[in-house]
Design an enzyme around this catalytic site. Structure first.
Site, PDB file in Angstrom:
ATOM      1  N   TYR A  40       0.859  -1.192   0.000  1.00  0.00           N
ATOM      2  CA  TYR A  40       0.000   0.000   0.000  1.00  0.00           C
ATOM      3  C   TYR A  40       0.888   1.233   0.000  1.00  0.00           C
ATOM      4  CZ  TYR A  40      -3.422   3.437   1.733  1.00  0.00           C
ATOM      5  OH  TYR A  40      -4.232   4.537   1.900  1.00  0.00           O
TER       6      TYR A  40
ATOM      7  N   ASP B 169       9.236   3.018   0.023  1.00  0.00           N
ATOM      8  CA  ASP B 169       8.140   3.623   0.773  1.00  0.00           C
ATOM      9  C   ASP B 169       8.326   3.219   2.233  1.00  0.00           C
ATOM     10  OD1 ASP B 169       5.888   4.434   2.027  1.00  0.00           O
ATOM     11  OD2 ASP B 169       4.470   3.531   0.611  1.00  0.00           O
TER      12      ASP B 169
ATOM     13  N   LYS C 252       3.864   9.029   9.102  1.00  0.00           N
ATOM     14  CA  LYS C 252       3.652   8.371  10.401  1.00  0.00           C
ATOM     15  C   LYS C 252       4.617   8.865  11.493  1.00  0.00           C
ATOM     16  CE  LYS C 252       0.789   4.939   8.348  1.00  0.00           C
ATOM     17  NZ  LYS C 252       0.791   4.032   7.228  1.00  0.00           N
TER      18      LYS C 252
HETATM   19  C1  LIG Z   1       0.213   4.548   5.847  1.00  0.00           C
HETATM   20  C2  LIG Z   1       0.999   4.343   4.632  1.00  0.00           C
HETATM   21  C3  LIG Z   1       0.911   5.218   3.532  1.00  0.00           C
HETATM   22  C4  LIG Z   1      -0.094   6.334   3.474  1.00  0.00           C
HETATM   23  O1  LIG Z   1       0.133   7.304   4.450  1.00  0.00           O
HETATM   24  P1  LIG Z   1      -1.073   8.290   4.845  1.00  0.00           P
HETATM   25  O2  LIG Z   1      -0.431   9.248   5.813  1.00  0.00           O
HETATM   26  O3  LIG Z   1      -2.126   7.441   5.453  1.00  0.00           O
HETATM   27  O4  LIG Z   1      -1.509   8.963   3.612  1.00  0.00           O
HETATM   28  C5  LIG Z   1       1.743   5.017   2.455  1.00  0.00           C
HETATM   29  N1  LIG Z   1       2.626   4.003   2.468  1.00  0.00           N
HETATM   30  C6  LIG Z   1       2.743   3.148   3.494  1.00  0.00           C
HETATM   31  C7  LIG Z   1       3.761   2.055   3.435  1.00  0.00           C
HETATM   32  C8  LIG Z   1       1.929   3.273   4.599  1.00  0.00           C
HETATM   33  O5  LIG Z   1       2.016   2.388   5.586  1.00  0.00           O
END
Ligand SMILES: *Cc1c(COP(=O)(O)O)cnc(C)c1O
Length: 428
Positions: A145, A240, A268
């Site tokens: 994701y 990511d 995060k």
């Molecule tokens: C949570 C997450 C996102 C998206 O971040 P948001 O702040 O919710 O937009 C993208 N990549 C990874 C790996 C994530 O865990």
């Protein structure tokens, strides 16, 4: 447990005004049944609902709360910053502090641009990779994701899996025609994608440790392989690290696994509980961004002083408290306890852990990718989830989410969790 009367009332009201009653779909408990509880307050490793129930929290606001909730240093930093103004839209010194700190913690990040969420970070990194290479295609992995931007919302893990739409409605096929999706941990699939699209792939975007379909680990040599093939093909490697950054180590998964990506995305933990994202990497690539270069990217609230203050306080406290060694210890204790408890109960569980991230799949077969994760017995997970919740332990309300330990969890909390799991496993 007190009856969750106020939570039920609030949820009933929320359903009138907010689609599904929630502002992010997995919060709605659809995957596990029942209704979400509403939070009154949170401190340390605990959250209290509006009916006065206390839960030991392993969701940690989906990752950011690595120091636990309401950390006093973060709260103080937020208060102090807010007194000076909550947003300027003019450069402020804390942005420079944050950028300098990121570069010091993550050596592959020579320059960084701050934004407001993980989604913004990945969306912008992809645009930058395309602009820099002059290529259109992006390769991503099944079950990874990368936020909810159109071109990345293909076979995208947790939320999508939970609701059975691997691909969202409202995304024109034309928007994802340049997104190639292959299984994780399968070098041959990546080689084949490059062979089928010669000179067309701008980059690979990957969660180095995928945590949005539960949690599974890169096979030895796999991340090295991704590094090699992208370099050989003139494509960029984009990590990511929105979930893993500042969580698996000071320098994230790339430090833990010794890989230097071209670009990295963060979110995060970096915001200390406030909305922050960032993407950064090689200077020559980052200089393709406006105002220096042709790739446009912007944000009214980007580099927000209060969010910067919270993030900087969080990073400083992670360093000062030797957090990573402690998280590793707590994680190891949880892993050992959970493995023993499930074995004793005779319930097949694949308990996978990396530092302070973990997931238990209810299957007897090892899990290396999304297809393996899908073998988990989700009916068992539902019972497990509610059994733990009834015993005051809050896990993510979906099989396809990672759990998070914070530095505010104690050894006693871990023991309590294992004892609760041992009892719940016997009922499954
Ligand atoms: C949570 C997450 C996102 C998206 O971040 P948001 O702040 O919710 O937009 C993208 N990549 C990874 C790996 C994530 O865990």
């Amino acid at each position: 447990m007190h009856p969750k009367i106020k939570s039920q009332e609030l949820f009933a009201q929320a359903l009138n005004y907010i689609p599904g009653g929630v502002n992010s779909p997995v919060r709605a408990f659809r995957a596990v049944g029942g209704q979400p509880f509403f939070v009154d307050r949170a401190r340390g490793a605990s959250v209290w609902d509006v009916d006065g129930n206390r839960y030991l929290d392993y969701v940690g606001t989906w990752g950011p709360a690595i120091l636990g909730h309401a950390n006093p240093k973060i709260i103080k930093a937020v208060r102090d910053a807010a007194k000076l103004g909550t947003s300027f839209g003019i450069p402020n010194p804390r942005e420079v502090d944050m950028a300098r700190t990121l570069r010091a913690w993550v050596p592959s990040v020579e320059k960084v641009r701050l934004c407001n969420s993980g989604t913004e970070a990945t969306m912008s990194a992809i645009r930058l990779a395309r602009g820099f290479t002059g290529r259109d295609k992006i390769l991503k992995f099944d079950g990874c994701y990368h936020g909810h931007a159109d071109s990345l919302l293909v076979k995208a893990g947790s939320g999508a899996l939970t609701f059975g739409n691997p691909d969202s409605a409202g995304v024109p096929a034309a928007f994802t025609q340049h997104t190639i999706v292959v299984p994780y941990n399968d070098p041959e699939a990546v080689r084949a994608a490059f062979a089928a699209n010669p000179g067309a792939i701008a980059g690979i975007i990957v969660e180095p440790v995928p945590g949005n379909a539960g949690l599974y680990l890169p096979r030895p040599g796999y991340l090295e392989f991704l590094r090699q093939i992208t370099s050989a093909e003139g494509a960029l490697l984009i990590f990511d690290e929105v979930m893993t950054g500042f969580r698996l180590a000071k320098g994230g998964a790339q430090e833990r696994f010794g890989i230097r990506p071209d670009l990295s995305c963060f979110g995060k933990v970096i915001g200390g509980g406030l909305p922050v994202g960032a993407f950064g990497g090689r200077g020559e690539i980052m200089d393709y961004l406006a105002p220096l270069g042709p790739v446009y990217q912007a944000g009214t609230l980007s580099g927000n002083p209060v969010a910067m203050a919270a993030g900087l306080a969080a990073l400083a406290e992670l360093e000062a408290s030797h957090a990573y060694a402690r998280l590793e210890e707590l994680g190891a204790a949880l892993e050992a306890g959970m493995k023993e408890a499930s074995a004793t109960a005779g319930v097949p569980v694949q308990f996978i852990r990396c530092g302070s991230m973990f997931c238990g799949y209810f299957t007897s077969e090892p899990v290396h990718n999304l297809a393996d994760a899908m073998k988990s017995d989700r009916e068992r997970f539902k019972k497990y989830f509610h059994g733990m919740l009834d015993r005051g332990v809050y896990l993510a309300p979906s099989q396809f989410e990672a759990g998070f330990i914070s530095t505010a969890h104690s050894a006693a909390d871990i023991e309590k969790t294992v004892r609760a799991a041992a009892r719940v496993f016997r009922t499954l």
